[in-house]
Motif scaffolding. Structure first.
Motif, short mmCIF file in Angstrom:
data_model
loop_
_atom_site.label_atom_id
_atom_site.label_comp_id
_atom_site.label_asym_id
_atom_site.label_seq_id
_atom_site.Cartn_x
_atom_site.Cartn_y
_atom_site.Cartn_z
N MET A 105 -0.78 -1.05 -8.42
CA MET A 105 -1.97 -0.98 -7.45
C MET A 105 -1.77 -2.38 -7.14
SD MET A 105 -6.21 -0.92 -8.59
CE MET A 105 -5.70 1.14 -7.97
N ILE A 106 -2.12 -3.83 -8.16
CA ILE A 106 -2.02 -4.06 -7.99
C ILE A 106 -0.45 -4.77 -6.88
CG2 ILE A 106 -1.32 -6.39 -9.28
CD1 ILE A 106 -2.50 -6.43 -11.82
N LEU A 107 0.77 -5.05 -7.06
CA LEU A 107 1.52 -4.91 -5.85
C LEU A 107 0.99 -4.28 -5.10
CD1 LEU A 107 4.71 -5.21 -8.14
CD2 LEU A 107 2.78 -7.11 -7.54
N GLY A 108 0.80 -3.21 -4.59
CA GLY A 108 0.05 -2.39 -3.54
C GLY A 108 -0.95 -3.27 -3.13
N ILE A 109 -1.63 -4.44 -3.45
CA ILE A 109 -2.42 -4.56 -3.15
C ILE A 109 -2.42 -5.74 -2.31
CG2 ILE A 109 -5.14 -5.28 -3.22
CD1 ILE A 109 -5.38 -3.94 -5.23
N ILE A 110 -1.60 -6.45 -3.17
CA ILE A 110 -0.60 -8.25 -2.45
C ILE A 110 0.29 -8.09 -1.51
CG2 ILE A 110 1.12 -10.23 -3.54
CD1 ILE A 110 -0.47 -9.45 -6.24
N ILE A 111 0.92 -7.06 -1.90
CA ILE A 111 2.05 -7.00 -0.78
C ILE A 111 1.99 -5.81 0.36
CG2 ILE A 111 4.40 -6.09 -0.77
CD1 ILE A 111 5.25 -6.71 -3.38
N LEU A 112 2.17 -4.68 -0.23
CA LEU A 112 1.31 -3.59 0.94
C LEU A 112 -0.02 -3.91 1.79
CD1 LEU A 112 3.08 -0.66 -0.54
CD2 LEU A 112 4.19 -2.66 1.29
N LYS A 113 -0.92 -4.68 1.17
CA LYS A 113 -2.28 -5.41 2.18
C LYS A 113 -3.26 -3.82 1.82
CE LYS A 113 -0.97 -9.09 2.64
NZ LYS A 113 -1.04 -9.88 2.09
N LYS A 114 -3.15 -2.85 0.77
CA LYS A 114 -3.77 -1.46 0.29
C LYS A 114 -4.82 -1.81 -0.24
CE LYS A 114 0.25 1.89 -0.36
NZ LYS A 114 0.81 2.55 -1.47
N ARG A 115 -6.10 -1.17 0.62
CA ARG A 115 -7.32 -0.82 -0.40
C ARG A 115 -7.64 0.21 -0.86
NH1 ARG A 115 -6.85 -5.21 -0.25
NH2 ARG A 115 -7.45 -7.40 1.35
N TYR A 116 -7.99 0.14 -2.44
CA TYR A 116 -8.12 1.30 -3.01
C TYR A 116 -9.90 1.95 -3.29
CZ TYR A 116 -3.37 1.03 -4.09
OH TYR A 116 -2.21 0.61 -4.31
N SER A 117 -10.35 2.96 -3.33
CA SER A 117 -11.87 3.66 -3.49
C SER A 117 -12.47 2.92 -4.65
CB SER A 117 -11.71 5.03 -3.63
OG SER A 117 -11.23 5.69 -4.44
#
Length: 331
Positions: A105-117
């Motif tokens: 989740m942390i790397l997804g937010i930083i690298i892929l700019k993902k957002r979660y519920s």
């Protein structure tokens, strides 16, 4: 039939793999490199024969991308196994590695700019709290169980801290590898068997740098007590038997997960793997009598509830149950 077989392979292979790894680590805590080398060699040889067709089949994904993935995979495998040499107990090792969701989740937010519920953020918070409780209580055990001098107790605690640092690094590196793999599969398509072969074959030259340590442990393995394999009558040093069984069970585990991913939905795979980790953890605690307090159980509960929340198990199970009812109404 194949999904049931896959579930059986995952539980039989992965759970017994953990048992033989702990048997190896308890006798020789620094044997991580020889275990990693043996696992890599076995899977590489099997892949060269059956997947690469003795080198005649060209890879679907260019080798240069595999070189990057392999560097990360090799590092994660070596660091994870070496952490067992740094005062890290097997239960904590398993719980800590269950925190892969946090790293993803942390790397997804930083690298892929993902957002979660909010639901997913809550589940990750539960996993984080669970790992923190288990880690904190293990730290207290390391210091309290050291019946030696204060200097030796402090030294044991420092080694333990290095072990936690190694596990954290491996966790983040594994998550980064997962993101890299995800982008590769989007570009070139999924080739999991090919990736399995190249991820184990290409790093083999890297073990040259660990050759002296591997040789030293091979000598130690030769000096272990002799063991007669039941039913076969072959006698060999017991540490080599543990290593052989570790390699075989690792292969069974990997094959089971591969069949599961091709036959079942990702939710089912996540559920099976999570449940398998929990069974392995309980067996490790009961069979090997690893110290595990009420606080450890609470932390473990947080980790597994958080993992199941993240995969939205209850929502997905609810929809799958309602679908047949809808179909019956239409009929």
């Amino acid at each position: 039939m194949r999904p049931a077989l896959a579930v059986g392979l995952v539980f039989a292979g992965c759970c017994s793999n953990v048992i033989f790894l702990e048997l190896l680590a308890r006798k020789h805590p620094g044997c991580g490199n020889i275990v990693t080398f043996a696992q890599f060699l076995f899977i590489a040889v099997e892949g060269f024969l059956f997947e690469a067709d003795l080198g005649r089949k060209p890879p679907a994904i260019p080798i240069r991308y595999y070189a990057i993935m392999v560097t990360m995979f090799f590092t994660v495998s070596v660091v994870n196994n070496y952490a067992l040499n740094l005062n890290i107990a097997m239960p904590l090792h398993m719980i800590f590695r269950s925190g892969s969701l946090i790293a993803n989740m942390i790397l997804g937010i930083i690298i892929l700019k993902k957002r979660y519920s909010i639901f997913k953020y809550t589940s990750i918070a539960l996993v984080s709290v669970g790992i923190f409780i288990c880690t904190f209580m293990s730290a207290k055990q390391v210091t309290s169980q050291s019946s030696l001098s204060e200097n030796d107790g402090f030294q044991a605690f420092v080694w333990w801290l290095l072990g936690i640092g190694a596990l954290t690094f491996a966790l983040l590196m594994s998550a980064r590898m997962g993101i890299f793999q995800e982008t590769l599969y989007k570009q070139f398509g999924k080739h999991s068997k090919e990736a399995l072969f190249y991820n184990h074959a290409l790093p083999l030259p890297g073990f040259i740098f660990l050759a002296s340590d591997i040789y030293d442990h091979a000598v130690l393995f030769n000096k272990s007590e002799l063991y007669e394999i039941p039913g076969i009558g072959v006698t060999l040093p017991i540490m080599w038997f543990y290593l052989l069984m570790n390699i075989i069970t690792q292969y069974v585990c990997i094959r089971g997960v591969f069949i599961l991913t091709t036959e079942c939905a990702s939710l089912t795979v996540t559920l099976v793997v999570t449940l398998r980790k929990f069974v392995s953890l309980i067996f490790s605690i009961l069979y090997f009598q690893n110290p595990f307090t009420l606080w450890h159980w609470l932390g473990t509960l947080f980790v597994f509830i958080g993992t199941l929340m993240y995969t939205e198990v209850w929502n997905n199970l609810g929809t799958t149950k309602s679908e047949p009812q809808k179909d019956n109404k239409k009929n």
